[in-house]
Scaffold this motif. Structure first.
Motif, PDB file in Angstrom:
ATOM      1  N   MET A  32       5.081   8.638  -0.711  1.00  0.00           N
ATOM      2  CA  MET A  32       4.214   7.459  -0.206  1.00  0.00           C
ATOM      3  C   MET A  32       2.903   7.492   0.228  1.00  0.00           C
ATOM      4  O   MET A  32       1.954   6.734   0.036  1.00  0.00           O
ATOM      5  N   GLY A  33       2.762   8.756   0.963  1.00  0.00           N
ATOM      6  CA  GLY A  33       1.674   8.831   1.614  1.00  0.00           C
ATOM      7  C   GLY A  33       1.677  10.062   2.504  1.00  0.00           C
ATOM      8  O   GLY A  33       2.213  11.097   2.315  1.00  0.00           O
ATOM      9  N   VAL A 105       0.728   2.529   9.474  1.00  0.00           N
ATOM     10  CA  VAL A 105       1.607   2.715   8.437  1.00  0.00           C
ATOM     11  C   VAL A 105       1.802   1.747   7.038  1.00  0.00           C
ATOM     12  O   VAL A 105       1.602   0.680   7.303  1.00  0.00           O
ATOM     13  N   GLN A 106       1.751   2.543   5.828  1.00  0.00           N
ATOM     14  CA  GLN A 106       1.702   1.674   4.846  1.00  0.00           C
ATOM     15  C   GLN A 106       3.021   1.980   4.011  1.00  0.00           C
ATOM     16  O   GLN A 106       3.306   1.047   3.289  1.00  0.00           O
ATOM     17  N   GLY A 107       4.001   2.884   4.357  1.00  0.00           N
ATOM     18  CA  GLY A 107       5.370   2.989   3.708  1.00  0.00           C
ATOM     19  C   GLY A 107       6.114   3.390   4.819  1.00  0.00           C
ATOM     20  O   GLY A 107       6.009   3.941   5.778  1.00  0.00           O
ATOM     21  N   LEU A 127      14.587  -4.393   7.252  1.00  0.00           N
ATOM     22  CA  LEU A 127      13.361  -3.411   7.196  1.00  0.00           C
ATOM     23  C   LEU A 127      12.829  -3.557   5.914  1.00  0.00           C
ATOM     24  O   LEU A 127      11.453  -3.784   5.794  1.00  0.00           O
ATOM     25  N   LYS A 128      13.566  -3.800   4.876  1.00  0.00           N
ATOM     26  CA  LYS A 128      12.732  -3.818   3.495  1.00  0.00           C
ATOM     27  C   LYS A 128      12.117  -5.128   3.503  1.00  0.00           C
ATOM     28  O   LYS A 128      11.085  -5.193   3.106  1.00  0.00           O
ATOM     29  N   MET A 136       3.935  -3.395   2.906  1.00  0.00           N
ATOM     30  CA  MET A 136       4.007  -2.334   3.065  1.00  0.00           C
ATOM     31  C   MET A 136       5.322  -1.771   2.057  1.00  0.00           C
ATOM     32  O   MET A 136       6.397  -2.544   1.877  1.00  0.00           O
ATOM     33  N   ASP A 137       5.029  -0.579   1.675  1.00  0.00           N
ATOM     34  CA  ASP A 137       6.163   0.062   0.468  1.00  0.00           C
ATOM     35  C   ASP A 137       7.267   0.236   1.376  1.00  0.00           C
ATOM     36  O   ASP A 137       7.148   0.941   2.418  1.00  0.00           O
ATOM     37  N   VAL A 138       8.825   0.141   0.815  1.00  0.00           N
ATOM     38  CA  VAL A 138       9.665   0.514   1.808  1.00  0.00           C
ATOM     39  C   VAL A 138      10.880   0.787   0.923  1.00  0.00           C
ATOM     40  O   VAL A 138      11.015   0.455  -0.296  1.00  0.00           O
TER      41      VAL A 138
END
Length: 280
Positions: A32-33, A105-107, A127-128, A136-138
């Protein structure tokens, strides 16, 4: 609280053992990052849990994260430890906002059993939902099992601790994906005394920086390190390395050979004992 670089992707969990299930979270965060582990310091003290030794010594965590680099697309895995007292009463929503706004945070990656927020009101499904609402990616992972490599069942820190308690080093190593490492802190002249025959070093239980295996004798790779960087064993100068038998007695005293023609230590030393096989 120190901010992380923009574009960070975090793996969420306790990460005590830093086992292969934890590594899987870091691997997905790397996709993701910039991968980071996010854990909480001082949780036991705040919640009144009885103290117990960690499974991974604090000064050894960076080394373990370096071992994960290959599986994490060649990326360095960072770690940030948030004081639990600072976030204990945050709602699930406020916690996710903190990760996004304070830590950029992006993911986020977590296991299916992850709980978060005040009184653990948040779960993986929440959370998702909260992450996706905030752009945000989860990713939520099922719990890792690896029976093909000799590990039968779900990978967990509890199982690593239980294996050490009965001297089953092979099981612990399979769960960890690396040899279990015990780190012994040995300031010169403090609890670092040769045995009566002058060929062994004997240390008090309090010199161990993480969980002792049960009493017995173990084949180990023993590395003597100059303690120039007590917070990060990866930055310590290696003085010598040897294959030897380390013995832990019923009172937790640790004994292993002093390498011939070596000193017992400079001003301060660390000894890293990598356990290779089961108790003899």
């Amino acid at each position: 609280m120190a901010a992380m670089a923009v574009g960070a992707a975090v793996a969420l969990g306790k990460f005590d053992a830093m086992h292969i299930g934890h590594r899987a979270l870091a691997e997905d965060a790397a996709r993701m990052g910039r991968p980071h582990l996010v854990t909480f310091s001082g949780m036991a003290e705040v919640l009144g849990w009885p103290p117990r030794a960690p499974l991974t010594a604090a000064c050894d965590r960076h080394r373990v994260r370096q071992l994960w680099k290959k599986e994490c697309d060649g990326k360095d895995v960072g770690e940030i430890r948030i004081p639990f007292g600072d976030i204990r009463k945050l709602s699930p929503e406020a916690f996710v906002d903190l990760l996004r706004d304070q830590y950029h945070v992006q993911g986020m990656v977590a296991g299916v059993n992850y709980k978060f927020g005040y009184r653990a009101l948040g779960d993986a499904e929440m959370l998702k939902k909260l992450g996706e609402e905030r752009g945000m990616d989860v990713k939520i992972l099922e719990l890792v099992t690896d029976s093909a490599k000799g590990v039968d069942g779900i990978i967990s820190s509890t199982r690593v601790r239980e294996a050490l308690m009965v001297g089953d080093i092979l099981a612990a190593n399979a769960l960890l994906g690396r040899p279990y490492r015990l780190v012994v802190d040995a300031p010169l002249g403090v609890n670092q005394s040769p045995s009566s025959n002058g060929s062994d070093l004997v240390f008090e239980p309090g010199n161990a920086l993480n969980q002792l295996p049960c009493s017995g004798s173990y084949p180990c790779t023993i590395t003597a390190l100059e303690n120039s960087s007590p917070v990060d064993i990866a930055g310590c100068h290696v003085l010598y390395r040897q294959e030897a038998i380390a013995t832990i007695d019923s009172d937790g005293h640790i004994r292993f050979p002093l390498k011939p023609n070596s000193r017992s230590g400079p001003s301060a030393m660390l000894y890293a004992l990598d356990f290779r096989s089961n108790v003899l």
